[in-house]
Design a protein around this motif. Structure first.
Motif, short mmCIF file in Angstrom:
data_model
loop_
_atom_site.label_atom_id
_atom_site.label_comp_id
_atom_site.label_asym_id
_atom_site.label_seq_id
_atom_site.Cartn_x
_atom_site.Cartn_y
_atom_site.Cartn_z
N MET A 28 -2.77 -0.62 0.58
CA MET A 28 -2.13 -0.96 -0.66
C MET A 28 -2.71 -0.12 -1.84
O MET A 28 -3.74 0.06 -1.60
CB MET A 28 -2.13 -2.28 -1.34
CG MET A 28 -1.54 -3.44 -0.18
SD MET A 28 0.20 -3.49 -0.52
CE MET A 28 0.60 -4.41 -1.81
N VAL A 29 -1.98 0.61 -2.76
CA VAL A 29 -2.64 1.36 -3.86
C VAL A 29 -2.06 0.84 -5.19
O VAL A 29 -1.11 0.04 -5.35
CB VAL A 29 -2.29 2.83 -3.58
CG1 VAL A 29 -2.81 3.48 -2.55
CG2 VAL A 29 -0.82 2.80 -3.83
N LYS A 30 -3.07 1.15 -6.09
CA LYS A 30 -2.97 0.59 -7.53
C LYS A 30 -1.74 1.68 -8.47
O LYS A 30 -2.26 2.94 -8.45
CB LYS A 30 -3.95 0.53 -8.33
CG LYS A 30 -3.81 -0.58 -9.47
CD LYS A 30 -5.04 -0.94 -9.92
CE LYS A 30 -4.90 -2.48 -10.57
NZ LYS A 30 -6.15 -3.08 -11.16
N CYS A 31 -0.75 1.36 -8.94
CA CYS A 31 0.21 1.93 -9.60
C CYS A 31 -0.31 2.51 -10.93
O CYS A 31 -1.48 1.56 -11.46
CB CYS A 31 1.32 1.67 -9.51
SG CYS A 31 2.71 2.59 -10.60
N SER A 32 0.05 3.32 -11.57
CA SER A 32 -0.26 3.73 -13.11
C SER A 32 -0.11 2.58 -14.12
O SER A 32 -0.89 2.42 -14.83
CB SER A 32 0.16 4.88 -13.42
OG SER A 32 1.63 4.82 -13.64
N GLY A 34 -0.25 -0.67 -13.03
CA GLY A 34 -1.20 -1.73 -12.71
C GLY A 34 -0.87 -2.59 -11.74
O GLY A 34 -1.55 -3.36 -11.06
N GLU A 35 0.33 -2.41 -11.08
CA GLU A 35 1.17 -3.03 -9.82
C GLU A 35 0.39 -2.54 -8.58
O GLU A 35 0.21 -1.25 -8.62
CB GLU A 35 2.44 -3.09 -9.83
CG GLU A 35 3.08 -3.74 -11.14
CD GLU A 35 3.26 -5.23 -10.82
OE1 GLU A 35 3.24 -5.53 -9.84
OE2 GLU A 35 3.15 -5.81 -12.00
N PHE A 36 0.26 -3.26 -7.72
CA PHE A 36 -0.02 -2.92 -6.34
C PHE A 36 1.15 -2.76 -5.78
O PHE A 36 2.02 -3.47 -5.54
CB PHE A 36 -0.83 -4.00 -5.56
CG PHE A 36 -2.36 -3.98 -5.96
CD1 PHE A 36 -3.42 -2.97 -5.61
CD2 PHE A 36 -2.95 -5.04 -6.85
CE1 PHE A 36 -4.61 -2.89 -5.90
CE2 PHE A 36 -4.24 -4.86 -7.41
CZ PHE A 36 -5.02 -3.97 -6.71
N SER A 39 1.49 2.39 -0.15
CA SER A 39 1.24 3.78 -0.47
C SER A 39 2.58 4.60 -0.07
O SER A 39 3.29 4.12 0.98
CB SER A 39 0.04 4.22 0.35
OG SER A 39 0.43 4.11 1.71
N CYS A 43 7.10 2.44 -7.05
CA CYS A 43 6.98 1.47 -7.65
C CYS A 43 7.97 0.54 -8.13
O CYS A 43 8.77 1.13 -8.86
CB CYS A 43 6.03 1.73 -8.60
SG CYS A 43 5.39 0.02 -9.64
#
Length: 59
Positions: A28-32, A34-36, A39, A43
């Motif tokens: 899992m990565v954090k979007c700009s 702020g949501e996870f 990858s 989003c």
């Protein structure tokens, strides 16, 4: 030849095997915004991928 004296119960057998099949958490990565998100995926909250808006986000 060595032979077990008693049958191994299914609960005892499955308890021993329980750690073999664990699934690891996906990357899992954090979007700009702020949501996870997963990858390499767009989003769903903001519709961005790689900093660029790819789809129109639903409000």
């Amino acid at each position: 030849m060595a032979v077990p004296k008693t049958k191994t119960s299914s609960a005892r057998r499955d308890k021993r095997r329980s750690n073999v099949w664990k699934i690891s958490m996906p990357g899992m990565v954090k979007c700009s915004c702020g949501e996870f998100v997963l990858s390499h995926r767009i989003c769903k909250a903001c519709g961005k991928y790689g900093g660029e808006e790819k789809i129109k986000a639903e409000s």
